[in-house]
Write a protein that holds these residues in place. Structure first.
Motif, PDB file in Angstrom:
ATOM      1  N   ASP A  20       0.829  -1.201   0.000  1.00  0.00           N
ATOM      2  CA  ASP A  20       0.000   0.000   0.000  1.00  0.00           C
ATOM      3  C   ASP A  20       0.868   1.257   0.000  1.00  0.00           C
ATOM      4  O   ASP A  20       0.542   2.242  -0.668  1.00  0.00           O
ATOM      5  N   GLU A  23       1.924   1.928  -3.436  1.00  0.00           N
ATOM      6  CA  GLU A  23       0.820   2.489  -4.213  1.00  0.00           C
ATOM      7  C   GLU A  23       0.588   3.955  -3.853  1.00  0.00           C
ATOM      8  O   GLU A  23       0.379   4.799  -4.727  1.00  0.00           O
ATOM      9  N   ARG A  24       0.648   4.271  -2.569  1.00  0.00           N
ATOM     10  CA  ARG A  24       0.441   5.661  -2.131  1.00  0.00           C
ATOM     11  C   ARG A  24       1.529   6.581  -2.678  1.00  0.00           C
ATOM     12  O   ARG A  24       1.264   7.758  -2.945  1.00  0.00           O
ATOM     13  N   TRP A  27       0.460   7.960  -5.935  1.00  0.00           N
ATOM     14  CA  TRP A  27      -0.593   8.975  -5.882  1.00  0.00           C
ATOM     15  C   TRP A  27      -0.086  10.319  -5.378  1.00  0.00           C
ATOM     16  O   TRP A  27      -0.799  11.303  -5.442  1.00  0.00           O
ATOM     17  N   SER A  28       1.092  10.360  -4.821  1.00  0.00           N
ATOM     18  CA  SER A  28       1.573  11.565  -4.150  1.00  0.00           C
ATOM     19  C   SER A  28       1.979  12.628  -5.171  1.00  0.00           C
ATOM     20  O   SER A  28       2.816  12.366  -6.037  1.00  0.00           O
ATOM     21  N   ILE A  75       2.181   9.166   4.837  1.00  0.00           N
ATOM     22  CA  ILE A  75       1.838   7.781   4.483  1.00  0.00           C
ATOM     23  C   ILE A  75       1.926   6.897   5.722  1.00  0.00           C
ATOM     24  O   ILE A  75       1.053   6.058   5.963  1.00  0.00           O
ATOM     25  N   ALA A  78      -1.120   7.473   7.846  1.00  0.00           N
ATOM     26  CA  ALA A  78      -2.318   6.852   7.281  1.00  0.00           C
ATOM     27  C   ALA A  78      -2.426   5.384   7.697  1.00  0.00           C
ATOM     28  O   ALA A  78      -3.508   4.813   7.687  1.00  0.00           O
ATOM     29  N   HIS A  79      -1.285   4.802   8.097  1.00  0.00           N
ATOM     30  CA  HIS A  79      -1.259   3.412   8.555  1.00  0.00           C
ATOM     31  C   HIS A  79      -1.196   3.309  10.079  1.00  0.00           C
ATOM     32  O   HIS A  79      -0.905   2.246  10.624  1.00  0.00           O
TER      33      HIS A  79
END
Length: 157
Positions: A20, A23-24, A27-28, A75, A78-79
């Motif tokens: 993840d 993947e993030r 998107w950044s 990030i 977010a986790h």
């Protein structure tokens, strides 16, 4: 600028958390993921808990080193990353390993190259997979440093 990011996790679904994070990164804003290493399993160093899942990512970025570090910390947050004590087990850990060939000493927040990366198989093995000739400023080439950490158990997943 080209930057290298170390990614690791050993709490929760560590493998999913590492994937993840990759993947993030895509998107950044201001960050483009160029490539990522395989995933590796390693035992904790100076810590406890389950084995870690680790990887390294190469990114192209328009961001400053400090702004890129802020993206990495977001990030992690977010986790649910918590920092109760040094080397605590973690849901996700992202480290700015290298930022082009710059040496940045803005302690304690930002030290590049990462100060212990040359001592860690979980950083050097994934880096060697992608860029064995990569120079770590003040330390040498990745391929030359990797044999120095051969006693650290690491397994490609």
């Amino acid at each position: 600028m080209t930057a290298w990011v170390g990614i690791g996790a050993n709490l929760g679904d560590a493998q999913a958390n590492v994937l993840d994070a990759l993947e993030r990164l895509t998107w950044s804003p201001g960050v483009r993921l160029l490539r990522a290493s395989s995933l590796y399993r390693t035992a904790p160093i100076d810590s406890s808990g389950d084995d870690y899942v680790n990887a390294v990512a190469e990114v192209d970025t328009l961001l400053s080193a400090r702004a890129l570090l802020a993206v990495l910390l977001d990030i992690e947050q977010a986790h649910g990353r918590e920092r109760p004590y040094r080397n605590a087990p973690r849901t996700l850990d992202l480290d700015l390993l290298l930022y082009d060939d710059e040496v940045i000493a803005d302690a304690p927040a930002l030290l590049v190259p990462h100060p212990r990366m040359h001592e860690r198989a979980f950083v050097l093995a994934p880096l060697a997979e992608l860029a064995p000739a990569l120079q770590i400023p003040g330390r040498g080439r990745v391929a030359e440093l990797l044999p120095l950490v051969a006693e650290q158990a690491i397994e490609r997943m």
